[in-house]
Design a protein around this motif. Structure first.
Motif, short mmCIF file in Angstrom:
data_model
loop_
_atom_site.label_atom_id
_atom_site.label_comp_id
_atom_site.label_asym_id
_atom_site.label_seq_id
_atom_site.Cartn_x
_atom_site.Cartn_y
_atom_site.Cartn_z
N PRO A 35 0.83 -1.20 0.00
CA PRO A 35 0.00 0.00 0.00
C PRO A 35 0.86 1.25 0.00
CG PRO A 35 -0.78 -1.55 1.62
CD PRO A 35 0.49 -2.12 1.06
N LEU A 36 0.42 2.23 -0.77
CA LEU A 36 1.23 3.43 -0.91
C LEU A 36 0.96 4.38 0.24
CD1 LEU A 36 0.24 3.55 -4.55
CD2 LEU A 36 2.61 3.54 -3.83
N ALA A 37 2.02 4.98 0.71
CA ALA A 37 1.84 5.97 1.77
C ALA A 37 1.49 7.30 1.14
CB ALA A 37 3.12 6.09 2.57
N TYR A 38 0.86 8.18 1.90
CA TYR A 38 0.60 9.51 1.42
C TYR A 38 1.90 10.11 0.91
CZ TYR A 38 -4.05 10.19 3.27
OH TYR A 38 -5.39 10.13 3.51
N ARG A 40 3.40 9.55 -1.90
CA ARG A 40 4.04 8.86 -3.01
C ARG A 40 3.28 9.15 -4.28
NH1 ARG A 40 5.65 2.57 -3.20
NH2 ARG A 40 6.19 2.48 -5.38
N ARG A 41 3.97 9.39 -5.35
CA ARG A 41 3.33 9.76 -6.59
C ARG A 41 3.47 8.67 -7.62
NH1 ARG A 41 2.27 15.47 -7.56
NH2 ARG A 41 2.14 16.30 -5.49
N PHE A 42 2.50 8.62 -8.52
CA PHE A 42 2.59 7.65 -9.61
C PHE A 42 3.30 8.20 -10.82
CE2 PHE A 42 -1.17 5.84 -7.44
CZ PHE A 42 -0.52 4.69 -7.05
N ARG A 43 3.56 9.52 -10.78
CA ARG A 43 4.21 10.06 -11.96
C ARG A 43 5.66 9.61 -11.99
NH1 ARG A 43 4.79 15.48 -9.43
NH2 ARG A 43 2.85 16.25 -10.27
N GLY A 44 6.32 9.83 -13.10
CA GLY A 44 7.72 9.42 -13.18
C GLY A 44 7.83 8.03 -13.72
N PRO A 45 8.99 7.50 -13.71
CA PRO A 45 9.24 6.26 -14.40
C PRO A 45 8.71 5.03 -13.67
CG PRO A 45 11.24 7.03 -13.32
CD PRO A 45 10.18 8.06 -13.08
N GLN A 46 8.31 5.19 -12.38
CA GLN A 46 8.04 3.95 -11.69
C GLN A 46 6.67 3.33 -11.96
OE1 GLN A 46 9.25 5.93 -8.48
NE2 GLN A 46 11.36 5.27 -8.57
N THR A 150 -3.29 14.51 -0.88
CA THR A 150 -2.75 13.18 -0.56
C THR A 150 -1.39 12.97 -1.21
OG1 THR A 150 -3.73 12.15 -2.52
CG2 THR A 150 -5.09 12.22 -0.51
N GLY A 151 -1.07 13.82 -2.18
CA GLY A 151 0.21 13.66 -2.87
C GLY A 151 0.16 12.61 -3.97
N GLY A 163 -4.79 14.94 -9.45
CA GLY A 163 -4.37 14.72 -8.07
C GLY A 163 -5.59 14.42 -7.22
N TYR A 164 -5.34 14.01 -5.99
CA TYR A 164 -6.45 13.67 -5.08
C TYR A 164 -6.27 14.43 -3.76
CZ TYR A 164 -7.25 9.60 -8.13
OH TYR A 164 -7.49 8.77 -9.20
N PHE A 165 -7.30 15.18 -3.38
CA PHE A 165 -7.32 15.79 -2.05
C PHE A 165 -8.32 15.00 -1.21
CE2 PHE A 165 -5.06 19.95 -2.26
CZ PHE A 165 -4.53 19.78 -3.53
N HIS A 166 -8.17 15.08 0.10
CA HIS A 166 -8.97 14.21 0.96
C HIS A 166 -9.42 14.94 2.21
CE1 HIS A 166 -9.19 11.12 4.31
NE2 HIS A 166 -10.12 10.72 3.49
N ARG A 167 -10.61 14.57 2.65
CA ARG A 167 -11.05 14.97 3.99
C ARG A 167 -11.95 13.89 4.55
NH1 ARG A 167 -14.90 19.93 6.03
NH2 ARG A 167 -14.86 19.29 8.20
N ARG A 168 -11.75 13.55 5.83
CA ARG A 168 -12.68 12.63 6.50
C ARG A 168 -13.71 13.48 7.23
NH1 ARG A 168 -12.22 7.70 8.88
NH2 ARG A 168 -11.52 6.99 6.86
N HIS A 169 -14.97 13.27 6.90
CA HIS A 169 -16.03 14.09 7.49
C HIS A 169 -17.28 13.23 7.58
CE1 HIS A 169 -18.55 17.55 8.27
NE2 HIS A 169 -19.24 17.38 7.16
#
Ligand SMILES: Nc1ncnc2c1ncn2[C@@H]1O[C@H](COP(=O)(O)OP(=O)(O)O[C@H]2O[C@H](CO)[C@@H](O)[C@H](O)[C@H]2O)[C@@H](O)[C@H]1O
Length: 573
Positions: A35-38, A40-46, A150-151, A163-169
């Motif tokens: 699982p990815l931590a906040y 970490r991005r998917f962009r780039g070569p990985q 979330t990064g 991108g994704y922003f987040h809020r728990r409400h």
């Protein structure tokens, strides 16, 4: 099942000649790494590049291996924790707890142009309160406070990075999809008409929503390390904006072994919406039609409307397809946000009130509104209100048509709305023609809508068609009596007053013929009852205020639809 013809020829976003995109089109599906931590991005070569190289089949295989090694969190094992600290009563616990992902173009309080925003702002909380894990994916139209980046970013539709922003409400994961195309003054249109790239914007939303459960590690409600929602998802796509979710599940993910246990419901709040310049004229791809053809289950927001929508008069050209899918089409009446629409706590009111003291409370709010709007302050003059979009659907033209007669009945009339220029001019005409009795407020003003609902004796809802309607539900809770056209959800929720029933029944009046005479007759009956039979009128108000409009009952019905849906194999395989 073969994919239906409406999908062939590609969508606005994918422009593919085939229903099945080639493997490289699905790069955003990340490999099943830890699982990815906040951050970490998917962009780039990985990850994206790796997924590209491996192809989705391999990615799916890795997921399965990982799932075998580390069994996924079973939603059903979670306790029924909730939103506002509320819990589903022990005997009212859902049989199956699910991971539910709403996909919508609006969610109040962040974005709202009408009832869709209200529903998506409140139903998710009710489902979370019953123990489900619930995510809502909506566009990030503006810089919303209390949300955090979330990064995580994903590249979709070629070169569009979201991108994704987040809020728990309220126990819900609110996920805001960030892309430059959402940053406009209005949600869907400007003075020139619907934005030309609306199909692209909401295609992007659908894809971003499909990717979110796979990529976005979010803290579980009960706390602990962030986890992905995973693949066992119940998608609840709303209106045409969410309609490509079932299409993508069928055409892009399932064929590659991803989301094989996911199912999708398409909730139709309003099929009569423009998705682009020419879409509704058949000269472009119709997202809603594609969703109707591919979703596992279909929902409308009242039983009455679920029938009407399969007919020539109510289907807007989609009645044939909807009729063919009638066995999986349900109608569930909306609930309301009982925190926002509660006269005993409403912050917009001059005086709060409840069933116990509603007559004094409503009188105080009526006087305050009359004063605020410069109308004669008079407790005895009947106050009628209209709130809604000024368009073909809501029947404001009928209100304007009967206005001169209404004025002759010695009432006050306040109309609030925004919409087409002719009807906005109509509201201005109303106010300038009858300055002592009428006000026409052109604009979108939530505080004013609350004040009017509290002050009104009668709320007018002469909608030509109405999938559910929320204002009549708010009105009843605030002791305003609805006078409504007998259509769709209005027919299901406004019970005609019957003075001869023992005990008397009814929460308002409806009229069947959509013409001035029908509306005048219903208003006339309401005014006669108010003036000559105040005890009967009070009984109608009391029954309306006592009506259960909570989301909990509707949430139970949604769960039933989810259960049926998950029993069946996917509709499109
Ligand atoms: N000028 C204004 N100022 C302030 N507030 C205003 C306003 N104009 C409208 N509103 C508010 O917007 C909401 C409108 O809700 P409705 O359900 O009546 O209609 P809408 O057609 O948008 O929704 C569609 O989706 C909903 C949800 O499923 C269905 O109930 C409905 O039948 C269907 O047409 C209400 O909260 C109302 O108070």
């Amino acid at each position: 099942m073969a994919l239906p013809g409406c999908l062939q020829g590609g969508s606005a976003g994918a422009r593919s000649r085939s229903c099945r995109p080639r493997a490289q089109r699905v790069a955003p599906i990340a490999p099943a790494a830890a699982p990815l931590a906040y951050g970490r991005r998917f962009r780039g070569p990985q990850p994206a590049a790796v997924a590209l190289a491996r192809g989705v089949g391999e990615v799916a295989e890795q997921r399965r291996e990982r799932a075998a090694a580390e069994p996924a969190q079973q939603p059903a094992a979670r306790p029924a924790a909730s939103a506002n600290g509320k819990r589903a009563a022990e005997d009212d616990r859902p049989a199956n707890l699910r991971n539910i992902v709403f996909v919508s173009s609006e969610a109040a309080p962040w974005s709202k142009t009408g009832g869709l925003g209200d529903v998506v702002g409140s139903l998710p909380g009710a489902l979370a309160a019953r123990g489900h894990r619930v995510m809502v994916v909506v566009p990030r139209y503006a810089e919303y406070e209390d949300t955090h980046d979330t990064g995580v970013t994903v590249e979709l539709l070629g070169h569009s990075e979201v991108g994704y922003f987040h809020r728990r409400h309220k126990g819900v994961d609110w996920v805001f999809v960030d892309h430059v195309s959402y940053k406009r003054p209005n949600l869907y249109a400007d003075e020139l008409g619907p934005y030309g790239d609306n199909q692209f914007r909401f295609t992007l939303l659908c894809l971003a929503a499909c990717e979110a459960p796979l990529h976005l590690p979010l803290p579980p409600a009960e706390g602990g390390e962030p986890t992905l929602y995973g693949e066992d998802i119940t998608f609840l796509a709303n209106d045409w904006h969410g309609s490509l979710v079932p299409v993508y599940l069928a055409a892009k993910y399932r064929p590659h072994g991803v989301y094989t246990n996911a199912r999708s419901v398409l909730a139709i709040h309003n099929p009569h919406q423009r998705q682009g310049s020419y879409a509704e004229e058949g000269r472009s791809v119709n997202h809603l039609k594609a969703g109707i053809a591919t979703a596992d289950r279909l929902l409308t927001v009242s039983p009455g409307y679920s029938t009407e929508i399969t007919t020539y008069l109510g289907g807007w050209g989609l009645e044939g397809l909807l009729g063919a899918r009638q066995p999986v089409l349900s109608g569930i009446v909306n609930g309301i946000d009982e925190d926002e629409w509660d006269p005993s706590t409403d912050v917009h009111l001059a005086r709060n009130y409840s069933l116990a003291d509603f007559k004094a409370g409503k009188a105080a709010n009526k006087a305050a509104l009359q004063k605020e709007l410069g109308l004669p302050v008079d407790p005895d003059v009947p106050l009628l209100c209209f709130i809604g979009r000024l368009d073909f659907q809501k029947g404001a033209d009928l209100v304007l048509q009967v206005a001169p007669w209404l004025m002759s009945q010695g009432v006050q009339l306040i109309c609030l709305g925004t919409g087409t220029p002719d009807l906005e001019s109509g509201l201005r005409w109303l106010e300038s023609s009858f300055p002592e009795q009428a006000r026409g407020w052109v604009g979108f003003n939530v505080a004013m809508s609350h004040k009017m609902t509290a002050a009104a004796d009668v709320l007018l809802m002469p909608s030509r068609f109405e999938p559910c309607g929320l204002n009549q539900l708010y009105a009843m809770r605030y002791g305003a009596v609805p006078v409504a056209h007998k259509t769709g959800g209005l027919r299901d929720t406004v019970i005609d007053f019957d003075p001869f029933a023992q005990p008397p029944v009814g929460t308002g009046w409806t009229f069947s013929n959509f013409e001035a005479g029908g509306l005048m007759h219903a208003i006339g009956t309401a005014l006669t009852t108010l003036k000559k039979h105040p005890g009967d009128f009070e009984g109608i108000q009391r029954r309306g205020m006592a009506r259960d409009s909570s989301w909990n009952g509707a949430a139970r019905e949604y769960e039933q639809v989810f259960d049926w849906m998950h029993m069946d194999p996917p509709y499109c395989r």
